[in-house]
Design a protein around this motif. Sequence first.
Motif, PDB file in Angstrom:
ATOM      1  N   SER A   1       0.819  -1.218   0.000  1.00  0.00           N
ATOM      2  CA  SER A   1       0.000   0.000   0.000  1.00  0.00           C
ATOM      3  C   SER A   1       0.851   1.266   0.000  1.00  0.00           C
ATOM      4  CB  SER A   1      -0.927   0.001   1.217  1.00  0.00           C
ATOM      5  OG  SER A   1      -1.732  -1.157   1.221  1.00  0.00           O
ATOM      6  N   LEU A   2       1.988   1.237   0.697  1.00  0.00           N
ATOM      7  CA  LEU A   2       2.838   2.421   0.790  1.00  0.00           C
ATOM      8  C   LEU A   2       3.645   2.667  -0.482  1.00  0.00           C
ATOM      9  CD1 LEU A   2       4.189   2.145   4.450  1.00  0.00           C
ATOM     10  CD2 LEU A   2       2.707   3.946   3.549  1.00  0.00           C
ATOM     11  N   PHE A   3       4.159   1.604  -1.085  1.00  0.00           N
ATOM     12  CA  PHE A   3       5.139   1.783  -2.154  1.00  0.00           C
ATOM     13  C   PHE A   3       4.580   1.667  -3.566  1.00  0.00           C
ATOM     14  CE2 PHE A   3       7.757   0.726   1.542  1.00  0.00           C
ATOM     15  CZ  PHE A   3       8.651   1.783   1.504  1.00  0.00           C
ATOM     16  N   THR A   4       3.332   1.281  -3.713  1.00  0.00           N
ATOM     17  CA  THR A   4       2.749   1.290  -5.050  1.00  0.00           C
ATOM     18  C   THR A   4       2.232   2.683  -5.382  1.00  0.00           C
ATOM     19  OG1 THR A   4       0.678   0.483  -4.080  1.00  0.00           O
ATOM     20  CG2 THR A   4       2.068  -1.138  -5.190  1.00  0.00           C
ATOM     21  N   ASP A   5       2.329   3.024  -6.645  1.00  0.00           N
ATOM     22  CA  ASP A   5       1.779   4.285  -7.136  1.00  0.00           C
ATOM     23  C   ASP A   5       0.340   4.018  -7.567  1.00  0.00           C
ATOM     24  OD1 ASP A   5       1.141   6.659  -8.332  1.00  0.00           O
ATOM     25  OD2 ASP A   5       2.446   6.390 -10.071  1.00  0.00           O
ATOM     26  N   PRO A   6      -0.646   4.628  -6.891  1.00  0.00           N
ATOM     27  CA  PRO A   6      -2.050   4.352  -7.247  1.00  0.00           C
ATOM     28  C   PRO A   6      -2.410   4.756  -8.669  1.00  0.00           C
ATOM     29  CG  PRO A   6      -1.894   6.188  -5.706  1.00  0.00           C
ATOM     30  CD  PRO A   6      -0.527   5.577  -5.785  1.00  0.00           C
ATOM     31  N   ASP A   7      -1.582   5.607  -9.296  1.00  0.00           N
ATOM     32  CA  ASP A   7      -1.828   6.002 -10.693  1.00  0.00           C
ATOM     33  C   ASP A   7      -1.104   5.103 -11.688  1.00  0.00           C
ATOM     34  OD1 ASP A   7      -3.460   8.173  -9.972  1.00  0.00           O
ATOM     35  OD2 ASP A   7      -1.698   9.431  -9.614  1.00  0.00           O
ATOM     36  N   LEU A   8      -0.369   4.107 -11.178  1.00  0.00           N
ATOM     37  CA  LEU A   8       0.365   3.138 -12.008  1.00  0.00           C
ATOM     38  C   LEU A   8       1.364   3.813 -12.944  1.00  0.00           C
ATOM     39  CD1 LEU A   8      -2.450   0.575 -12.950  1.00  0.00           C
ATOM     40  CD2 LEU A   8      -0.910   0.565 -10.989  1.00  0.00           C
ATOM     41  N   LYS A   9       2.017   4.876 -12.454  1.00  0.00           N
ATOM     42  CA  LYS A   9       3.006   5.590 -13.274  1.00  0.00           C
ATOM     43  C   LYS A   9       4.423   5.446 -12.709  1.00  0.00           C
ATOM     44  CE  LYS A   9      -0.358   8.998 -14.891  1.00  0.00           C
ATOM     45  NZ  LYS A   9      -0.785  10.430 -14.870  1.00  0.00           N
ATOM     46  N   ASN A  10       4.574   4.566 -11.703  1.00  0.00           N
ATOM     47  CA  ASN A  10       5.873   4.338 -11.067  1.00  0.00           C
ATOM     48  C   ASN A  10       6.484   5.627 -10.503  1.00  0.00           C
ATOM     49  OD1 ASN A  10       6.041   1.472 -11.579  1.00  0.00           O
ATOM     50  ND2 ASN A  10       6.425   1.987 -13.721  1.00  0.00           N
ATOM     51  N   ALA A  11       5.631   6.533 -10.073  1.00  0.00           N
ATOM     52  CA  ALA A  11       6.109   7.786  -9.474  1.00  0.00           C
ATOM     53  C   ALA A  11       6.651   7.507  -8.076  1.00  0.00           C
ATOM     54  CB  ALA A  11       4.977   8.806  -9.418  1.00  0.00           C
ATOM     55  N   SER A  12       7.505   8.398  -7.592  1.00  0.00           N
ATOM     56  CA  SER A  12       8.032   8.250  -6.240  1.00  0.00           C
ATOM     57  C   SER A  12       6.905   8.448  -5.228  1.00  0.00           C
ATOM     58  CB  SER A  12       9.153   9.266  -5.985  1.00  0.00           C
ATOM     59  OG  SER A  12       8.668  10.587  -6.178  1.00  0.00           O
ATOM     60  N   VAL A  13       7.097   7.896  -4.049  1.00  0.00           N
ATOM     61  CA  VAL A  13       6.045   7.921  -3.032  1.00  0.00           C
ATOM     62  C   VAL A  13       5.860   9.334  -2.491  1.00  0.00           C
ATOM     63  CG1 VAL A  13       5.298   7.021  -0.802  1.00  0.00           C
ATOM     64  CG2 VAL A  13       6.580   5.552  -2.368  1.00  0.00           C
ATOM     65  N   ASP A  14       4.623   9.802  -2.487  1.00  0.00           N
ATOM     66  CA  ASP A  14       4.275  11.076  -1.854  1.00  0.00           C
ATOM     67  C   ASP A  14       3.796  10.759  -0.439  1.00  0.00           C
ATOM     68  OD1 ASP A  14       3.367  13.506  -1.008  1.00  0.00           O
ATOM     69  OD2 ASP A  14       1.780  13.711  -2.525  1.00  0.00           O
ATOM     70  N   TRP A  15       4.705  10.887   0.526  1.00  0.00           N
ATOM     71  CA  TRP A  15       4.400  10.481   1.892  1.00  0.00           C
ATOM     72  C   TRP A  15       3.326  11.331   2.551  1.00  0.00           C
ATOM     73  CZ3 TRP A  15       6.188   5.859   2.785  1.00  0.00           C
ATOM     74  CH2 TRP A  15       7.356   5.433   2.155  1.00  0.00           C
ATOM     75  N   PHE A  16       3.002  12.483   1.949  1.00  0.00           N
ATOM     76  CA  PHE A  16       1.983  13.373   2.520  1.00  0.00           C
ATOM     77  C   PHE A  16       0.658  13.304   1.773  1.00  0.00           C
ATOM     78  CE2 PHE A  16       6.105  15.180   3.686  1.00  0.00           C
ATOM     79  CZ  PHE A  16       5.967  15.229   5.066  1.00  0.00           C
TER      80      PHE A  16
END
Length: 200
Positions: free
Chosen positions: A141-156
């Motif tokens: 849940s933390l490390f997947t990009d919900p937009d499926l674009k392999n973007a870096s994690v936005d912790w906020f």
Amino acid sequence: MGITVLDLSAYVGLAAVGAVTVNILLGILMAFRYSPVRYWPHRRINYFLLHNWSGYVALSVSILHPIVLLFYKEKRFRLLDLVYPVHSPSQPLDNTIGAIALYLLAFVVVTSYLRIRLGRRLWKLFHFTIYLAAGAMFWHSLFTDPDLKNASVDWFDGGKVFIEACVLLTVAIGLSRGRHYYRRKAQHARGMAAAAAASQ
């Protein structure tokens, strides 16, 4: 703007994280023999039943979470990509960890259903697998990009903050359970030693 397939999958995933967290919290209360009549909310609540149902809900939404992706048009997910996601079209490592979380959660639910046949000792050993399932689910849940674009994690991001809160809560109550277990074990050992000394 309506809810997209990816939005729906993300929301269902967050529901799964929340349900697993609630399930673990209720399990800890049972381990502590917490009395909702004596303490807050001072009502007779069958939280054993709530614990069971939160497990069923967690498993159901965890299954639904990847199924929604079958309707995503831009990156075609096959059923095999959901069951065995090592070659999924996006984020295969994190999706594989998510699949492991789902399988471990299913294992916990099924063995809980069979707990009388398994016996308390073996069932309890199997039941602690929920912490492995939760760890794998939190990672996914933390490390997947919900937009499926392999973007870096936005912790906020709002969803990530919710997951982070669930992680902290689960770790805190897990440590409390461990401390409670070892404290009871030490008390039992002291009681046995005292009884043995008194009998001599």
